[in-house]
Design a protein around this motif. Structure first.
Motif, PDB file in Angstrom:
ATOM      1  N   GLU A 108       3.732   7.932 -22.300  1.00 63.32           N
ATOM      2  CA  GLU A 108       5.143   7.645 -22.560  1.00 63.32           C
ATOM      3  C   GLU A 108       5.829   6.973 -21.376  1.00 63.32           C
ATOM      4  O   GLU A 108       6.793   6.229 -21.534  1.00 63.32           O
ATOM      5  CB  GLU A 108       5.886   8.934 -22.898  1.00 63.32           C
ATOM      6  N   THR A 109       5.309   7.240 -20.179  1.00 60.82           N
ATOM      7  CA  THR A 109       5.954   6.636 -19.011  1.00 60.82           C
ATOM      8  C   THR A 109       5.575   5.184 -18.833  1.00 60.82           C
ATOM      9  O   THR A 109       6.119   4.503 -17.972  1.00 60.82           O
ATOM     10  CB  THR A 109       5.555   7.400 -17.737  1.00 60.82           C
ATOM     11  N   LEU A 110       4.633   4.693 -19.632  1.00 58.55           N
ATOM     12  CA  LEU A 110       4.164   3.321 -19.488  1.00 58.55           C
ATOM     13  C   LEU A 110       4.575   2.525 -20.707  1.00 58.55           C
ATOM     14  O   LEU A 110       3.780   2.195 -21.563  1.00 58.55           O
ATOM     15  CB  LEU A 110       2.633   3.292 -19.335  1.00 58.55           C
ATOM     16  N   HIS A 111       5.866   2.237 -20.821  1.00 61.25           N
ATOM     17  CA  HIS A 111       6.325   1.507 -21.987  1.00 61.25           C
ATOM     18  C   HIS A 111       6.968   0.188 -21.573  1.00 61.25           C
ATOM     19  O   HIS A 111       7.502   0.060 -20.477  1.00 61.25           O
ATOM     20  CB  HIS A 111       7.356   2.326 -22.768  1.00 61.25           C
ATOM     21  N   ARG A 112       6.906  -0.788 -22.469  1.00 62.32           N
ATOM     22  CA  ARG A 112       7.571  -2.062 -22.221  1.00 62.32           C
ATOM     23  C   ARG A 112       9.048  -1.907 -22.550  1.00 62.32           C
ATOM     24  O   ARG A 112       9.428  -1.288 -23.523  1.00 62.32           O
ATOM     25  CB  ARG A 112       6.931  -3.144 -23.093  1.00 62.32           C
TER      26      ARG A 112
ATOM     27  N   LEU B  16       0.839  -1.207   0.000  1.00 62.06           N
ATOM     28  CA  LEU B  16       0.000   0.000   0.000  1.00 62.06           C
ATOM     29  C   LEU B  16       0.868   1.249   0.000  1.00 62.06           C
ATOM     30  O   LEU B  16       0.644   2.185  -0.785  1.00 62.06           O
ATOM     31  CB  LEU B  16      -0.910  -0.015   1.230  1.00 62.06           C
ATOM     32  N   HIS B  17       1.883   1.296   0.844  1.00 57.90           N
ATOM     33  CA  HIS B  17       2.734   2.484   0.917  1.00 57.90           C
ATOM     34  C   HIS B  17       3.598   2.634  -0.331  1.00 57.90           C
ATOM     35  O   HIS B  17       3.879   3.757  -0.770  1.00 57.90           O
ATOM     36  CB  HIS B  17       3.592   2.434   2.172  1.00 57.90           C
ATOM     37  N   LEU B  18       4.000   1.529  -0.940  1.00 59.09           N
ATOM     38  CA  LEU B  18       4.765   1.621  -2.183  1.00 59.09           C
ATOM     39  C   LEU B  18       3.896   2.107  -3.337  1.00 59.09           C
ATOM     40  O   LEU B  18       4.376   2.813  -4.231  1.00 59.09           O
ATOM     41  CB  LEU B  18       5.384   0.262  -2.518  1.00 59.09           C
TER      42      LEU B  18
ATOM     43  N   GLY C 106       2.576   5.122 -13.159  1.00 61.40           N
ATOM     44  CA  GLY C 106       3.699   5.281 -14.075  1.00 61.40           C
ATOM     45  C   GLY C 106       4.300   3.984 -14.570  1.00 61.40           C
ATOM     46  O   GLY C 106       5.313   4.001 -15.270  1.00 61.40           O
ATOM     47  N   LEU C 107       3.744   2.854 -14.199  1.00 62.23           N
ATOM     48  CA  LEU C 107       4.222   1.548 -14.637  1.00 62.23           C
ATOM     49  C   LEU C 107       3.040   0.717 -15.120  1.00 62.23           C
ATOM     50  O   LEU C 107       1.931   0.843 -14.599  1.00 62.23           O
ATOM     51  CB  LEU C 107       4.921   0.798 -13.500  1.00 62.23           C
ATOM     52  N   LYS C 108       3.300  -0.165 -16.093  1.00 65.56           N
ATOM     53  CA  LYS C 108       2.283  -1.088 -16.583  1.00 65.56           C
ATOM     54  C   LYS C 108       2.284  -2.354 -15.747  1.00 65.56           C
ATOM     55  O   LYS C 108       3.270  -2.651 -15.072  1.00 65.56           O
ATOM     56  CB  LYS C 108       2.576  -1.475 -18.036  1.00 65.56           C
TER      57      LYS C 108
ATOM     58  N   ALA D 272       3.022   6.757  -6.932  1.00 59.65           N
ATOM     59  CA  ALA D 272       2.136   7.807  -7.432  1.00 59.65           C
ATOM     60  C   ALA D 272       2.639   9.203  -7.079  1.00 59.65           C
ATOM     61  O   ALA D 272       2.574  10.124  -7.896  1.00 59.65           O
ATOM     62  CB  ALA D 272       0.721   7.601  -6.885  1.00 59.65           C
ATOM     63  N   GLN D 273       3.171   9.355  -5.867  1.00 64.45           N
ATOM     64  CA  GLN D 273       3.496  10.689  -5.383  1.00 64.45           C
ATOM     65  C   GLN D 273       4.942  11.114  -5.615  1.00 64.45           C
ATOM     66  O   GLN D 273       5.227  12.308  -5.745  1.00 64.45           O
ATOM     67  CB  GLN D 273       3.183  10.779  -3.884  1.00 64.45           C
ATOM     68  N   GLU D 274       5.869  10.159  -5.679  1.00 62.59           N
ATOM     69  CA  GLU D 274       7.277  10.526  -5.711  1.00 62.59           C
ATOM     70  C   GLU D 274       8.055   9.980  -6.911  1.00 62.59           C
ATOM     71  O   GLU D 274       9.124  10.514  -7.229  1.00 62.59           O
ATOM     72  CB  GLU D 274       7.975  10.041  -4.426  1.00 62.59           C
ATOM     73  N   ILE D 275       7.564   8.940  -7.558  1.00 61.29           N
ATOM     74  CA  ILE D 275       8.380   8.273  -8.577  1.00 61.29           C
ATOM     75  C   ILE D 275       7.849   8.457  -9.994  1.00 61.29           C
ATOM     76  O   ILE D 275       8.629   8.712 -10.924  1.00 61.29           O
ATOM     77  CB  ILE D 275       8.499   6.763  -8.256  1.00 61.29           C
ATOM     78  N   ALA D 276       6.556   8.306 -10.203  1.00 60.15           N
ATOM     79  CA  ALA D 276       5.985   8.373 -11.550  1.00 60.15           C
ATOM     80  C   ALA D 276       6.363   9.685 -12.233  1.00 60.15           C
ATOM     81  O   ALA D 276       6.243  10.768 -11.660  1.00 60.15           O
ATOM     82  CB  ALA D 276       4.463   8.244 -11.485  1.00 60.15           C
ATOM     83  N   GLY D 277       6.861   9.575 -13.468  1.00 60.95           N
ATOM     84  CA  GLY D 277       7.217  10.749 -14.239  1.00 60.95           C
ATOM     85  C   GLY D 277       8.553  11.363 -13.900  1.00 60.95           C
ATOM     86  O   GLY D 277       8.902  12.416 -14.438  1.00 60.95           O
ATOM     87  N   THR D 278       9.341  10.730 -13.029  1.00 58.90           N
ATOM     88  CA  THR D 278      10.663  11.241 -12.661  1.00 58.90           C
ATOM     89  C   THR D 278      11.746  10.320 -13.226  1.00 58.90           C
ATOM     90  O   THR D 278      11.460   9.177 -13.618  1.00 58.90           O
ATOM     91  CB  THR D 278      10.825  11.316 -11.128  1.00 58.90           C
ATOM     92  N   PRO D 279      13.006  10.752 -13.245  1.00 61.68           N
ATOM     93  CA  PRO D 279      14.084   9.872 -13.713  1.00 61.68           C
ATOM     94  C   PRO D 279      14.209   8.588 -12.912  1.00 61.68           C
ATOM     95  O   PRO D 279      14.706   7.581 -13.416  1.00 61.68           O
ATOM     96  CB  PRO D 279      15.330  10.749 -13.566  1.00 61.68           C
TER      97      PRO D 279
END
Length: 421
Positions: free
Chosen positions: A304-308, A191-193, A230-232, A198-205
């Motif tokens: 674009e952030t959701l690519h294989r 749950l925390h991950l 940000g992930l599939k 969602a809050q800290e990782i998606a869309g960042t390097p």
């Protein structure tokens, strides 16, 4: 006469036992709520002090801290001498008391014992390829899950998440800036991950460094949560930058006690979770069993952030053993299970691996069904509704370890040419 009276007593006890079982089946949620939800408000609950993750005692495991518990393995396996990736692992709920909403950092007694067992049976999946970082945190007590959506519950989860977020900040600061990362958790840890993604990782390097996220034991709405992560979902055994998630139930499954409260809440997109589909990736195949729902948001597949990941030509991932030996007559693919972790005792002082013991398939309700004949050695902590939540990792230990190493090798091979230039 005495014999007849004895028979009457036995008959009465049988009737009471049946009635008790029937009542428990009907009123289990209410009974569990009364037993575990704190009888004190969040405002009046004891407040554990804030955690400082630059201190060694704020971690269960991290480089430089002796932590044999996360380097434990069953016979035939061993931790990597030179781990290639960094694993950020968040343990599940181990505090069951109803005296407070958030557990203290320094656990003792049964909560500490449960924490050790989970670290052994879960974190050991990752030590063949990665160095495990496992923070302590002020976890929300078990009763918070029985009151999802209520203000006190939300506040307790917020306290717990704030610790996980701070621990992850230090984790990023201390590992090499280009090192690949595995996110791993179970139940409250997952749950925390989910929130962290969602809050800290998606869309960042940082998202580009994710090998995979093992968000096991927590429901994820495909429509209301997934677009923000940000992930599939992982769709092939070799894919990287993707999510593995499932919740294990034996048949006949009754997941309502978990799913119904979840469906009353609002998803990460701001849309209600009610009526949405739950993510399920089969750990035996590394892919979903069911096609994604037709009404899933297009952004979940086109952003674009959701690519294989595109594997480099030099990639040499582990062979897909899970595809071999499957019996078409067995809808659960039991032969694909490379090893279930069966403890010799409840402390996991030692355990054995037994292949072909239990199968799995994703149900149309979103849970992972393990069929009607689960392993005898994993029944001590089955939850109401045939919920094998406690054993999510143990049921598929070898498949998950193989999955982790295959995806990590693929991710490392894909970046190797760029590093060698």
């Amino acid at each position: 006469m005495a014999a007849r009276r004895f028979l009457y007593i036995i008959a009465a006890l049988v009737v009471l036992a049946i009635a008790g079982a029937f009542a428990y089946r009907i009123f289990a949620p209410q009974l569990m709520r009364a037993a575990f939800v704190p009888d004190v408000s969040f405002a009046d609950s004891p407040k554990p002090p804030a955690t400082f993750y630059d201190r060694a005692d704020a971690w269960l495991a991290r480089p430089g801290i002796p932590a044999d518990v996360v380097r434990w393995t069953p016979e035939g396996y061993s931790p990597a001498p030179k781990p290639a990736v960094a694993v950020f692992y968040v343990h599940p709920t181990t505090y069951l008391k109803g005296d407070r909403w958030n557990a203290p950092i320094a656990l003792t007694g049964d909560p500490r014992f449960r924490q050790t067992v989970f670290l052994k049976s879960q974190a050991s999946v990752f030590n063949g390829i990665g160095e495990v970082w496992a923070p302590k945190y002020r976890q929300a007590t078990f009763g918070a899950f029985l009151s999802l959506g209520e203000p006190d519950s939300a506040k307790s989860f917020a306290v717990a998440y704030s610790d996980v977020e701070k621990a992850f900040e230090l984790f990023l600061r201390d590992i090499p800036p280009d090192q690949k990362i595995i996110l791993a958790g179970h139940s409250q840890g997952s749950l925390h991950l989910v929130s962290l993604l969602a809050q800290e990782i998606a869309g960042t390097p940082v998202a580009d460094r994710i090998v995979a996220a093992y968000l096991i034991g927590w429901p994820i709405s495909i429509e209301s949560d997934l677009p923000k992560l940000g992930l599939k979902p992982c769709e092939t055994p070799e894919e990287t930058r993707c999510i593995i998630a499932f919740q294990s139930y034996a048949e006949p499954a009754q997941p309502e006690s978990i799913f119904d409260p979840f469906y009353t809440t609002t998803g990460l997109t701001g849309a209600p979770r009610a009526g949405t589909h739950l993510l399920c990736v089969n750990p035996l195949t590394g892919a979903p069993d069911l096609a994604p729902p037709g009404d899933a948001p297009e952004t979940a597949a086109t952003d674009e952030t959701l690519h294989r990941s595109s594997l480099a030509a030099e990639a040499s991932p582990l062979p897909v053993e899970t595809m071999d030996g499957a019996d078409a007559s067995d809808p659960y693919g039991t032969a694909r299970n490379l090893g279930t972790l069966i403890p010799v005792d409840e402390t996991y002082s030692s355990a054995t691996l037994e292949a072909g013991l239990v199968g799995a398939k994703c149900s149309d309700k979103g849970y992972l069904s393990i069929g009607e004949k689960p392993p005898e050695g994993l029944r001590s902590y089955v939850l109401p509704g045939n919920n094998y939540h406690v054993y999510d990792y143990a049921l598929f230990w070898t498949n998950l370890r193989t999955d982790v190493e295959r995806r990590a090798q693929a991710a490392l091979a894909a970046t190797a040419p760029a590093r060698s230039r």
